[in-house]
Design a protein around this motif. Sequence first.
Motif, PDB file in Angstrom:
ATOM      1  N   THR A   1      -2.008   5.063  -5.953  1.00 32.80           N
ATOM      2  CA  THR A   1      -3.176   5.034  -5.078  1.00 32.80           C
ATOM      3  C   THR A   1      -3.178   6.267  -4.188  1.00 32.80           C
ATOM      4  N   SER A   2      -4.362   6.885  -4.052  1.00 30.64           N
ATOM      5  CA  SER A   2      -4.468   8.101  -3.243  1.00 30.64           C
ATOM      6  C   SER A   2      -4.389   7.772  -1.755  1.00 30.64           C
ATOM      7  N   GLY A   3      -4.140   8.791  -0.976  1.00 28.45           N
ATOM      8  CA  GLY A   3      -4.039   8.619   0.469  1.00 28.45           C
ATOM      9  C   GLY A   3      -5.341   8.182   1.105  1.00 28.45           C
ATOM     10  N   VAL A   4      -6.448   8.645   0.557  1.00 23.72           N
ATOM     11  CA  VAL A   4      -7.754   8.270   1.101  1.00 23.72           C
ATOM     12  C   VAL A   4      -7.998   6.779   0.905  1.00 23.72           C
TER      13      VAL A   4
ATOM     14  N   TRP B   1      -8.129   1.163   3.104  1.00 28.49           N
ATOM     15  CA  TRP B   1      -7.589  -0.193   3.177  1.00 28.49           C
ATOM     16  C   TRP B   1      -7.034  -0.490   4.568  1.00 28.49           C
TER      17      TRP B   1
ATOM     18  N   LYS C   1      -5.737   4.491   0.544  1.00 29.88           N
ATOM     19  CA  LYS C   1      -4.820   3.780   1.435  1.00 29.88           C
ATOM     20  C   LYS C   1      -5.373   3.744   2.852  1.00 29.88           C
ATOM     21  N   ALA C   2      -5.912   4.855   3.308  1.00 27.55           N
ATOM     22  CA  ALA C   2      -6.488   4.919   4.654  1.00 27.55           C
ATOM     23  C   ALA C   2      -7.665   3.960   4.792  1.00 27.55           C
TER      24      ALA C   2
ATOM     25  N   LEU D   1       0.837  -1.212   0.000  1.00 26.60           N
ATOM     26  CA  LEU D   1       0.000   0.000   0.000  1.00 26.60           C
ATOM     27  C   LEU D   1       0.866   1.255   0.000  1.00 26.60           C
ATOM     28  N   PHE D   2       1.873   1.289   0.842  1.00 25.94           N
ATOM     29  CA  PHE D   2       2.703   2.480   0.926  1.00 25.94           C
ATOM     30  C   PHE D   2       3.686   2.585  -0.237  1.00 25.94           C
ATOM     31  N   ARG D   3       3.956   1.487  -0.912  1.00 28.23           N
ATOM     32  CA  ARG D   3       4.856   1.497  -2.066  1.00 28.23           C
ATOM     33  C   ARG D   3       4.145   2.020  -3.320  1.00 28.23           C
ATOM     34  N   ASP D   4       2.832   1.843  -3.384  1.00 28.67           N
ATOM     35  CA  ASP D   4       2.056   2.210  -4.575  1.00 28.67           C
ATOM     36  C   ASP D   4       1.860   3.724  -4.624  1.00 28.67           C
ATOM     37  N   ARG D   5       2.428   4.357  -5.624  1.00 32.29           N
ATOM     38  CA  ARG D   5       2.334   5.815  -5.750  1.00 32.29           C
ATOM     39  C   ARG D   5       1.090   6.254  -6.506  1.00 32.29           C
TER      40      ARG D   5
END
Length: 126
Positions: A36-39, A44, A41-42, A30-34
């Motif tokens: 995907t938006s922060g929302v 997930w 990610k949150a 999740l944190f590696r994927d640039r």
Amino acid sequence: MSFWDIVWFIFISFAFVAYLMVMFSIITDLFRDRETSGVVKAVWIVALIFLPLITALVYLVARGGGMSERAEASALEAKARQDAYIKEVAGGSKAPTEQIAEAKAMLDAGVISQAEYDRLKEKALV
């Protein structure tokens, strides 16, 4: 404690370690994927906290194919940065003729001795 209690303990321990590995892999991805938006990610992460097993399975089905691609891209990027750093530190970015010319200029200026010049020249030609 019976034999089956020990077998059950080993099985549960294995399942827990496997579960933790899957969770850390998902969070790392999740944190590696640039892209995907922060929302997203949150969302997930929150879903992983409240419904961990279902969310992990859904994530692996929906985004599992890209996990290896993102991990490979990250590894290649890290290797490229490491190679560039090694070349910078080792002085391998200059051609041997440039290194010898710089050593000759230092010899002519009296900064280094003839023995040091010979050593630098030999090192550049290796």
